[in-house]
Design a protein around this motif. Structure first.
Motif, PDB file in Angstrom:
ATOM      1  N   HIS A  23      44.366  24.188  55.530  1.00  8.80           N
ATOM      2  CA  HIS A  23      45.745  24.661  55.713  1.00  8.80           C
ATOM      3  C   HIS A  23      46.526  24.803  54.400  1.00  8.80           C
ATOM      4  CE1 HIS A  23      47.328  20.642  54.857  1.00  8.80           C
ATOM      5  NE2 HIS A  23      46.324  20.178  55.574  1.00  8.80           N
ATOM      6  N   GLY A  24      47.684  25.430  54.513  1.00 14.51           N
ATOM      7  CA  GLY A  24      48.597  25.581  53.380  1.00 14.51           C
ATOM      8  C   GLY A  24      49.548  24.402  53.258  1.00 14.51           C
ATOM      9  N   PHE A  25      50.408  24.475  52.242  1.00 17.65           N
ATOM     10  CA  PHE A  25      51.390  23.429  51.898  1.00 17.65           C
ATOM     11  C   PHE A  25      52.752  23.816  52.440  1.00 17.65           C
ATOM     12  CE2 PHE A  25      54.836  22.253  49.072  1.00 17.65           C
ATOM     13  CZ  PHE A  25      54.669  20.897  48.953  1.00 17.65           C
ATOM     14  N   GLY A  88      40.542  29.122  53.612  1.00 16.25           N
ATOM     15  CA  GLY A  88      41.748  28.380  53.244  1.00 16.25           C
ATOM     16  C   GLY A  88      42.929  29.306  53.087  1.00 16.25           C
ATOM     17  N   LEU A  89      44.076  28.834  53.549  1.00 15.49           N
ATOM     18  CA  LEU A  89      45.316  29.586  53.360  1.00 15.49           C
ATOM     19  C   LEU A  89      46.102  28.910  52.237  1.00 15.49           C
ATOM     20  CD1 LEU A  89      47.623  31.279  55.861  1.00 15.49           C
ATOM     21  CD2 LEU A  89      48.640  29.623  54.278  1.00 15.49           C
ATOM     22  N   SER A  90      46.462  29.680  51.241  1.00 13.20           N
ATOM     23  CA  SER A  90      47.276  29.243  50.117  1.00 13.20           C
ATOM     24  C   SER A  90      46.716  27.981  49.480  1.00 13.20           C
ATOM     25  CB  SER A  90      48.734  29.088  50.548  1.00 13.20           C
ATOM     26  OG  SER A  90      49.532  29.129  49.395  1.00 13.20           O
ATOM     27  N   MET A  91      47.363  26.804  49.609  1.00 14.85           N
ATOM     28  CA  MET A  91      46.787  25.584  49.026  1.00 14.85           C
ATOM     29  C   MET A  91      45.363  25.378  49.534  1.00 14.85           C
ATOM     30  SD  MET A  91      48.191  21.639  49.082  1.00 14.85           S
ATOM     31  CE  MET A  91      48.135  21.365  50.862  1.00 14.85           C
ATOM     32  N   GLY A 127      58.225  23.758  37.860  1.00 19.04           N
ATOM     33  CA  GLY A 127      58.933  23.738  39.145  1.00 19.04           C
ATOM     34  C   GLY A 127      58.272  22.767  40.115  1.00 19.04           C
ATOM     35  N   ARG A 128      56.947  22.785  40.154  1.00 13.91           N
ATOM     36  CA  ARG A 128      56.238  21.872  41.062  1.00 13.91           C
ATOM     37  C   ARG A 128      56.491  20.412  40.675  1.00 13.91           C
ATOM     38  NH1 ARG A 128      52.665  24.782  44.189  1.00 13.91           N
ATOM     39  NH2 ARG A 128      51.529  26.495  43.227  1.00 13.91           N
ATOM     40  N   LEU A 129      56.449  20.135  39.368  1.00 15.54           N
ATOM     41  CA  LEU A 129      56.640  18.743  38.939  1.00 15.54           C
ATOM     42  C   LEU A 129      58.061  18.284  39.256  1.00 15.54           C
ATOM     43  CD1 LEU A 129      54.573  18.771  35.610  1.00 15.54           C
ATOM     44  CD2 LEU A 129      53.835  18.210  37.920  1.00 15.54           C
ATOM     45  N   GLY A 146      63.594  24.173  52.538  1.00 12.54           N
ATOM     46  CA  GLY A 146      63.964  25.599  52.552  1.00 12.54           C
ATOM     47  C   GLY A 146      62.745  26.507  52.644  1.00 12.54           C
ATOM     48  N   MET A 147      61.563  25.928  52.668  1.00 14.66           N
ATOM     49  CA  MET A 147      60.355  26.763  52.551  1.00 14.66           C
ATOM     50  C   MET A 147      60.114  27.750  53.684  1.00 14.66           C
ATOM     51  SD  MET A 147      57.465  24.591  50.541  1.00 14.66           S
ATOM     52  CE  MET A 147      56.326  25.978  50.504  1.00 14.66           C
ATOM     53  N   PRO A 148      60.486  27.462  54.944  1.00 14.58           N
ATOM     54  CA  PRO A 148      60.199  28.462  55.978  1.00 14.58           C
ATOM     55  C   PRO A 148      60.710  29.854  55.612  1.00 14.58           C
ATOM     56  CG  PRO A 148      60.843  26.422  57.017  1.00 14.58           C
ATOM     57  CD  PRO A 148      61.031  26.226  55.523  1.00 14.58           C
ATOM     58  N   LYS A 150      60.708  31.195  52.777  1.00 15.98           N
ATOM     59  CA  LYS A 150      59.784  31.808  51.810  1.00 15.98           C
ATOM     60  C   LYS A 150      58.431  32.118  52.445  1.00 15.98           C
ATOM     61  CE  LYS A 150      58.799  29.856  47.927  1.00 15.98           C
ATOM     62  NZ  LYS A 150      58.553  28.721  47.021  1.00 15.98           N
ATOM     63  N   LEU A 151      58.040  31.265  53.391  1.00 13.79           N
ATOM     64  CA  LEU A 151      56.697  31.397  53.965  1.00 13.79           C
ATOM     65  C   LEU A 151      56.630  32.534  54.978  1.00 13.79           C
ATOM     66  CD1 LEU A 151      55.851  27.602  54.563  1.00 13.79           C
ATOM     67  CD2 LEU A 151      55.311  29.008  52.570  1.00 13.79           C
ATOM     68  N   LEU A 152      57.707  32.694  55.738  1.00 11.15           N
ATOM     69  CA  LEU A 152      57.751  33.732  56.781  1.00 11.15           C
ATOM     70  C   LEU A 152      58.462  34.963  56.224  1.00 11.15           C
ATOM     71  CD1 LEU A 152      58.770  31.309  59.661  1.00 11.15           C
ATOM     72  CD2 LEU A 152      56.520  32.322  59.331  1.00 11.15           C
ATOM     73  N   ALA A 185      48.944  18.086  42.335  1.00 11.11           N
ATOM     74  CA  ALA A 185      47.546  18.548  42.366  1.00 11.11           C
ATOM     75  C   ALA A 185      47.493  20.067  42.161  1.00 11.11           C
ATOM     76  CB  ALA A 185      46.899  18.164  43.690  1.00 11.11           C
ATOM     77  N   MET A 186      48.398  20.810  42.811  1.00 11.69           N
ATOM     78  CA  MET A 186      48.384  22.268  42.647  1.00 11.69           C
ATOM     79  C   MET A 186      48.774  22.650  41.216  1.00 11.69           C
ATOM     80  SD  MET A 186      49.663  23.943  46.248  1.00 11.69           S
ATOM     81  CE  MET A 186      51.132  22.966  46.576  1.00 11.69           C
ATOM     82  N   ALA A 187      49.713  21.884  40.620  1.00 11.38           N
ATOM     83  CA  ALA A 187      50.142  22.189  39.240  1.00 11.38           C
ATOM     84  C   ALA A 187      48.978  22.049  38.266  1.00 11.38           C
ATOM     85  CB  ALA A 187      51.284  21.252  38.833  1.00 11.38           C
ATOM     86  N   GLN A 212      55.427  37.227  49.477  1.00  8.96           N
ATOM     87  CA  GLN A 212      56.051  37.208  48.156  1.00  8.96           C
ATOM     88  C   GLN A 212      55.629  35.976  47.361  1.00  8.96           C
ATOM     89  OE1 GLN A 212      58.012  39.696  46.919  1.00  8.96           O
ATOM     90  NE2 GLN A 212      57.426  40.760  48.794  1.00  8.96           N
ATOM     91  N   VAL A 213      54.879  35.074  47.966  1.00 11.67           N
ATOM     92  CA  VAL A 213      54.459  33.841  47.279  1.00 11.67           C
ATOM     93  C   VAL A 213      53.135  34.099  46.557  1.00 11.67           C
ATOM     94  CG1 VAL A 213      53.886  31.397  47.556  1.00 11.67           C
ATOM     95  CG2 VAL A 213      55.623  32.449  49.048  1.00 11.67           C
ATOM     96  N   THR A 214      52.158  34.577  47.302  1.00 13.90           N
ATOM     97  CA  THR A 214      50.903  35.046  46.705  1.00 13.90           C
ATOM     98  C   THR A 214      50.774  36.497  47.187  1.00 13.90           C
ATOM     99  OG1 THR A 214      49.729  34.053  48.574  1.00 13.90           O
ATOM    100  CG2 THR A 214      49.762  32.808  46.533  1.00 13.90           C
ATOM    101  N   ALA A 238      53.767  37.769  56.287  1.00 16.99           N
ATOM    102  CA  ALA A 238      54.048  37.343  54.913  1.00 16.99           C
ATOM    103  C   ALA A 238      53.060  36.256  54.504  1.00 16.99           C
ATOM    104  CB  ALA A 238      55.500  36.912  54.809  1.00 16.99           C
ATOM    105  N   HIS A 239      53.579  35.121  53.982  1.00 17.75           N
ATOM    106  CA  HIS A 239      52.693  34.095  53.413  1.00 17.75           C
ATOM    107  C   HIS A 239      51.970  33.275  54.484  1.00 17.75           C
ATOM    108  CE1 HIS A 239      51.177  31.719  50.132  1.00 17.75           C
ATOM    109  NE2 HIS A 239      51.713  30.599  50.601  1.00 17.75           N
ATOM    110  N   LEU A 240      52.463  33.283  55.710  1.00 14.55           N
ATOM    111  CA  LEU A 240      51.761  32.567  56.786  1.00 14.55           C
ATOM    112  C   LEU A 240      51.137  33.581  57.735  1.00 14.55           C
ATOM    113  CD1 LEU A 240      53.973  29.473  57.729  1.00 14.55           C
ATOM    114  CD2 LEU A 240      52.017  29.648  56.167  1.00 14.55           C
TER     115      LEU A 240
HETATM  116  C1  MLT Z   1      51.088  27.053  50.281  1.00 12.58           C
HETATM  117  O1  MLT Z   1      51.446  27.796  51.187  1.00 12.58           O
HETATM  118  O2  MLT Z   1      50.088  26.318  50.369  1.00 12.58           O
HETATM  119  C2  MLT Z   1      51.904  27.023  49.023  1.00 12.58           C
HETATM  120  O3  MLT Z   1      52.842  28.029  49.020  1.00 12.58           O
HETATM  121  C3  MLT Z   1      50.980  27.115  47.855  1.00 12.58           C
HETATM  122  C4  MLT Z   1      51.684  27.123  46.556  1.00 12.58           C
HETATM  123  O4  MLT Z   1      52.774  26.546  46.429  1.00 12.58           O
HETATM  124  O5  MLT Z   1      51.124  27.673  45.598  1.00 12.58           O
END
Ligand code: MLT
Length: 261
Positions: A23-25, A88-91, A127-129, A146-148, A150-152, A185-187, A212-214, A238-240
Protein backbone atom coordinates in the motif's frame (compact mmCIF):
# COMPACT_ATOMS: atom_id res chain seq x y z
CA UNK A 1 17.32 -5.34 16.97
CA UNK A 2 13.71 -6.56 17.21
CA UNK A 3 12.14 -6.98 13.81
CA UNK A 4 8.46 -6.08 13.64
CA UNK A 5 5.84 -8.63 12.79
CA UNK A 6 4.04 -7.73 9.62
CA UNK A 7 0.30 -8.27 9.29
CA UNK A 8 -0.63 -10.00 6.04
CA UNK A 9 -4.11 -10.59 4.64
CA UNK A 10 -5.25 -13.26 2.25
CA UNK A 11 -7.68 -11.11 0.27
CA UNK A 12 -8.39 -13.83 -2.30
CA UNK A 13 -7.56 -17.52 -2.46
CA UNK A 14 -6.28 -19.00 -5.71
CA UNK A 15 -3.45 -20.81 -7.43
CA UNK A 16 -0.20 -20.14 -9.28
CA UNK A 17 2.28 -17.36 -8.61
CA UNK A 18 0.69 -15.25 -5.85
CA UNK A 19 0.02 -11.55 -6.11
CA UNK A 20 1.42 -9.41 -3.28
CA UNK A 21 0.03 -5.91 -2.75
CA UNK A 22 1.92 -3.12 -0.98
CA UNK A 23 0.00 0.00 0.00
CA UNK A 24 0.78 3.71 -0.17
CA UNK A 25 1.46 6.24 2.61
CA UNK A 26 -0.09 6.78 5.15
CA UNK A 27 -2.57 3.99 4.48
CA UNK A 28 -2.77 0.23 4.91
CA UNK A 29 -4.01 -2.91 3.12
CA UNK A 30 -7.61 -1.62 3.04
CA UNK A 31 -6.79 0.61 0.08
CA UNK A 32 -6.57 -2.55 -2.11
CA UNK A 33 -9.93 -4.14 -1.29
CA UNK A 34 -11.93 -2.47 -4.09
CA UNK A 35 -9.26 -3.32 -6.67
CA UNK A 36 -9.15 -6.97 -5.58
CA UNK A 37 -12.94 -7.17 -5.91
CA UNK A 38 -12.47 -6.33 -9.62
CA UNK A 39 -9.76 -8.93 -10.29
CA UNK A 40 -10.73 -12.01 -12.25
CA UNK A 41 -10.39 -15.31 -10.40
CA UNK A 42 -6.80 -16.53 -10.50
CA UNK A 43 -3.89 -16.21 -8.12
CA UNK A 44 -3.86 -15.99 -4.36
CA UNK A 45 -3.82 -12.31 -3.38
CA UNK A 46 -1.91 -11.30 -0.26
CA UNK A 47 -1.90 -7.72 1.01
CA UNK A 48 0.70 -6.57 3.52
CA UNK A 49 0.51 -3.82 6.13
CA UNK A 50 3.92 -2.14 5.87
CA UNK A 51 5.82 -1.48 9.16
CA UNK A 52 4.09 0.91 11.54
CA UNK A 53 0.92 0.95 9.40
CA UNK A 54 -2.39 -0.87 9.84
CA UNK A 55 -1.82 -3.80 12.19
CA UNK A 56 1.94 -4.04 11.65
CA UNK A 57 4.19 -2.81 14.41
CA UNK A 58 7.52 -1.10 13.96
CA UNK A 59 9.81 -2.95 16.40
CA UNK A 60 13.25 -1.41 16.07
CA UNK A 61 13.28 -1.41 12.31
CA UNK A 62 15.60 1.29 10.94
CA UNK A 63 13.98 3.97 8.79
CA UNK A 64 14.96 2.17 5.60
CA UNK A 65 12.99 0.80 2.67
CA UNK A 66 15.80 -1.72 2.11
CA UNK A 67 15.13 -3.16 5.57
CA UNK A 68 11.41 -3.06 4.77
CA UNK A 69 11.91 -4.96 1.53
CA UNK A 70 13.95 -7.60 3.36
CA UNK A 71 11.26 -7.90 6.02
CA UNK A 72 8.41 -8.27 3.51
CA UNK A 73 10.44 -10.89 1.66
CA UNK A 74 11.28 -12.78 4.89
CA UNK A 75 7.63 -12.65 6.02
CA UNK A 76 6.38 -14.09 2.74
CA UNK A 77 9.09 -16.76 2.72
CA UNK A 78 8.11 -17.77 6.26
CA UNK A 79 4.56 -18.15 4.99
CA UNK A 80 5.79 -20.58 2.35
CA UNK A 81 5.78 -18.29 -0.68
CA UNK A 82 8.68 -18.98 -3.04
CA UNK A 83 8.01 -16.09 -5.40
CA UNK A 84 5.38 -13.49 -6.21
CA UNK A 85 4.18 -10.81 -8.54
CA UNK A 86 4.67 -7.70 -6.39
CA UNK A 87 2.45 -4.66 -6.94
CA UNK A 88 3.00 -1.46 -4.98
CA UNK A 89 1.25 1.88 -4.99
CA UNK A 90 3.45 4.90 -4.32
CA UNK A 91 5.39 4.05 -1.11
CA UNK A 92 4.49 0.44 -1.82
CA UNK A 93 6.08 0.86 -5.25
CA UNK A 94 9.30 2.12 -3.66
CA UNK A 95 9.33 -1.05 -1.53
CA UNK A 96 8.51 -3.24 -4.54
CA UNK A 97 11.50 -1.78 -6.42
CA UNK A 98 13.72 -2.41 -3.39
CA UNK A 99 12.47 -6.02 -3.34
CA UNK A 100 13.26 -6.41 -7.04
CA UNK A 101 16.77 -5.15 -6.39
CA UNK A 102 17.47 -7.17 -3.25
CA UNK A 103 15.47 -10.34 -3.99
CA UNK A 104 15.33 -10.58 -7.78
CA UNK A 105 14.71 -14.34 -7.74
CA UNK A 106 11.58 -13.81 -5.65
CA UNK A 107 9.96 -11.05 -7.71
CA UNK A 108 8.55 -12.58 -10.89
CA UNK A 109 6.68 -9.49 -12.05
CA UNK A 110 6.49 -5.90 -10.91
CA UNK A 111 3.45 -3.61 -10.78
CA UNK A 112 4.30 0.04 -10.18
CA UNK A 113 1.18 2.09 -9.53
CA UNK A 114 1.28 5.86 -8.96
CA UNK A 115 4.93 5.73 -7.96
CA UNK A 116 8.35 6.64 -9.28
CA UNK A 117 11.82 5.14 -9.47
CA UNK A 118 13.73 8.35 -8.81
CA UNK A 119 14.91 9.61 -5.41
CA UNK A 120 13.67 12.76 -3.68
CA UNK A 121 15.33 16.06 -4.43
CA UNK A 122 16.65 18.07 -1.47
CA UNK A 123 13.44 20.07 -1.03
CA UNK A 124 11.26 16.96 -0.96
CA UNK A 125 13.63 15.25 1.47
CA UNK A 126 13.65 18.27 3.78
CA UNK A 127 9.85 18.41 3.62
CA UNK A 128 9.58 14.78 4.70
CA UNK A 129 11.98 15.29 7.61
CA UNK A 130 9.94 18.31 8.69
CA UNK A 131 6.72 16.26 8.62
CA UNK A 132 8.35 13.49 10.68
CA UNK A 133 9.57 16.01 13.24
CA UNK A 134 6.16 17.76 13.38
CA UNK A 135 4.31 14.49 13.97
CA UNK A 136 6.63 13.68 16.86
CA UNK A 137 6.67 17.19 18.32
CA UNK A 138 2.89 17.64 18.25
CA UNK A 139 2.03 13.99 18.92
CA UNK A 140 -0.70 14.41 16.30
CA UNK A 141 -1.20 13.47 12.67
CA UNK A 142 -2.08 17.08 11.79
CA UNK A 143 0.87 17.34 9.39
CA UNK A 144 -0.61 14.62 7.14
CA UNK A 145 -4.34 15.09 7.61
CA UNK A 146 -4.52 17.37 4.55
CA UNK A 147 -3.34 14.54 2.32
CA UNK A 148 -6.71 13.32 0.95
CA UNK A 149 -6.87 16.51 -1.12
CA UNK A 150 -3.51 15.62 -2.69
CA UNK A 151 -4.14 11.90 -3.09
CA UNK A 152 -7.57 12.16 -4.74
CA UNK A 153 -8.09 14.08 -7.96
CA UNK A 154 -10.56 16.56 -9.42
CA UNK A 155 -12.83 13.80 -10.75
CA UNK A 156 -13.09 12.27 -7.28
CA UNK A 157 -13.80 15.72 -5.87
CA UNK A 158 -16.73 16.06 -8.24
CA UNK A 159 -18.02 12.51 -8.54
CA UNK A 160 -16.72 10.40 -5.64
CA UNK A 161 -17.15 12.60 -2.59
CA UNK A 162 -17.64 9.57 -0.34
CA UNK A 163 -13.99 8.62 -0.85
CA UNK A 164 -12.86 11.63 1.20
CA UNK A 165 -14.17 10.47 4.60
CA UNK A 166 -12.95 6.95 3.82
CA UNK A 167 -9.40 8.02 3.01
CA UNK A 168 -9.44 10.50 5.89
CA UNK A 169 -10.42 7.67 8.29
CA UNK A 170 -7.69 5.40 6.93
CA UNK A 171 -5.07 8.09 7.56
CA UNK A 172 -6.49 8.96 10.97
CA UNK A 173 -6.11 5.34 12.10
CA UNK A 174 -2.34 5.18 11.47
CA UNK A 175 0.15 5.38 14.32
CA UNK A 176 2.34 8.43 14.91
CA UNK A 177 5.57 6.46 15.01
CA UNK A 178 4.77 4.64 11.75
CA UNK A 179 4.03 7.89 9.94
CA UNK A 180 7.27 9.53 11.13
CA UNK A 181 9.24 6.37 10.34
CA UNK A 182 7.85 6.17 6.79
CA UNK A 183 8.72 9.78 6.03
CA UNK A 184 12.34 9.19 7.09
CA UNK A 185 12.52 5.87 5.23
CA UNK A 186 11.17 7.40 2.00
CA UNK A 187 13.54 10.39 2.34
CA UNK A 188 16.51 8.00 2.45
CA UNK A 189 15.61 5.94 -0.62
CA UNK A 190 17.99 5.98 -3.60
CA UNK A 191 17.19 6.28 -7.30
CA UNK A 192 16.20 2.79 -8.43
CA UNK A 193 15.76 3.38 -12.16
CA UNK A 194 18.68 0.99 -12.79
CA UNK A 195 16.71 -1.78 -11.10
CA UNK A 196 14.15 -1.45 -13.88
CA UNK A 197 16.90 -1.61 -16.50
CA UNK A 198 18.13 -4.94 -15.15
CA UNK A 199 14.87 -6.52 -13.98
CA UNK A 200 14.14 -9.58 -16.15
CA UNK A 201 10.41 -10.02 -15.55
CA UNK A 202 7.39 -8.13 -16.87
CA UNK A 203 6.62 -4.69 -15.49
CA UNK A 204 3.26 -2.91 -15.47
CA UNK A 205 3.39 0.83 -14.87
CA UNK A 206 0.04 2.38 -13.95
CA UNK A 207 -0.69 6.03 -13.24
CA UNK A 208 -3.78 8.14 -12.72
CA UNK A 209 -3.99 10.77 -15.46
CA UNK A 210 -4.70 13.36 -12.70
CA UNK A 211 -1.83 12.25 -10.42
CA UNK A 212 0.10 15.32 -9.28
CA UNK A 213 2.21 13.49 -6.66
CA UNK A 214 3.87 10.97 -8.96
CA UNK A 215 3.08 12.14 -12.45
CA UNK A 216 2.49 10.65 -15.89
CA UNK A 217 6.05 11.79 -16.73
CA UNK A 218 7.38 9.76 -13.76
CA UNK A 219 5.44 6.77 -15.08
CA UNK A 220 6.80 7.23 -18.62
CA UNK A 221 10.32 7.41 -17.21
CA UNK A 222 9.87 4.01 -15.49
CA UNK A 223 8.19 2.36 -18.47
CA UNK A 224 10.96 3.67 -20.75
CA UNK A 225 13.69 2.26 -18.50
CA UNK A 226 12.24 -1.24 -18.03
CA UNK A 227 13.06 -4.01 -20.48
CA UNK A 228 9.50 -5.34 -20.74
CA UNK A 229 6.95 -2.77 -19.62
CA UNK A 230 3.40 -1.74 -20.32
CA UNK A 231 2.08 1.69 -19.38
CA UNK A 232 -1.54 2.32 -18.44
CA UNK A 233 -2.67 5.91 -17.88
CA UNK A 234 -5.97 5.70 -16.00
CA UNK A 235 -8.43 8.47 -16.91
CA UNK A 236 -10.41 10.22 -14.15
CA UNK A 237 -8.04 9.06 -11.39
CA UNK A 238 -5.19 10.67 -9.47
CA UNK A 239 -2.64 9.35 -6.94
CA UNK A 240 -4.97 6.69 -5.51
CA UNK A 241 -5.94 5.21 -8.86
CA UNK A 242 -6.52 1.78 -7.30
CA UNK A 243 -9.13 3.35 -5.03
CA UNK A 244 -10.60 5.82 -7.52
CA UNK A 245 -10.77 3.53 -10.58
CA UNK A 246 -10.27 0.02 -9.18
CA UNK A 247 -11.53 -1.80 -12.29
CA UNK A 248 -8.97 -0.13 -14.57
CA UNK A 249 -6.12 -0.91 -12.20
CA UNK A 250 -7.37 -4.50 -11.79
CA UNK A 251 -7.21 -4.93 -15.58
CA UNK A 252 -3.58 -3.80 -15.64
CA UNK A 253 -2.68 -6.05 -12.67
CA UNK A 254 -4.41 -9.10 -14.19
CA UNK A 255 -2.63 -8.45 -17.49
CA UNK A 256 0.72 -8.25 -15.64
CA UNK A 257 0.04 -11.55 -13.91
CA UNK A 258 -0.83 -13.20 -17.22
CA UNK A 259 2.56 -12.09 -18.63
CA UNK A 260 4.52 -13.95 -15.94
CA UNK A 261 5.91 -17.17 -17.34
C1 MLT B 1 2.27 7.59 -1.04
O1 MLT B 1 1.16 7.68 -1.56
O2 MLT B 1 2.73 6.50 -0.65
C2 MLT B 1 3.08 8.83 -0.87
O3 MLT B 1 2.50 9.90 -1.52
C3 MLT B 1 4.47 8.57 -1.34
C4 MLT B 1 5.36 9.75 -1.24
O4 MLT B 1 5.16 10.60 -0.36
O5 MLT B 1 6.32 9.82 -2.01
Amino acid sequence: MTNPTLATYLLRDGAGVPLVLLHGFPLDHRMWVAMVDELPQGPRVIAVDLPGHGHSDLGQLPASLDATADLVHATLREQGEGNAVVVGLSMGGYVALAMAERHPGFVRGLGLVDTKSTADDDAARDGRLRVAAAVEATQTLDAVMGMPAKLLGPTSELERRSLYPTVYAWIRSQGLSGVAWAQRAMAARPDRTDVLRSFGGPVAVVVGAEDQVTTVDDARHMAGAARDATLAVVPNAAHLSAVEEPAAVARAVADLHARVR
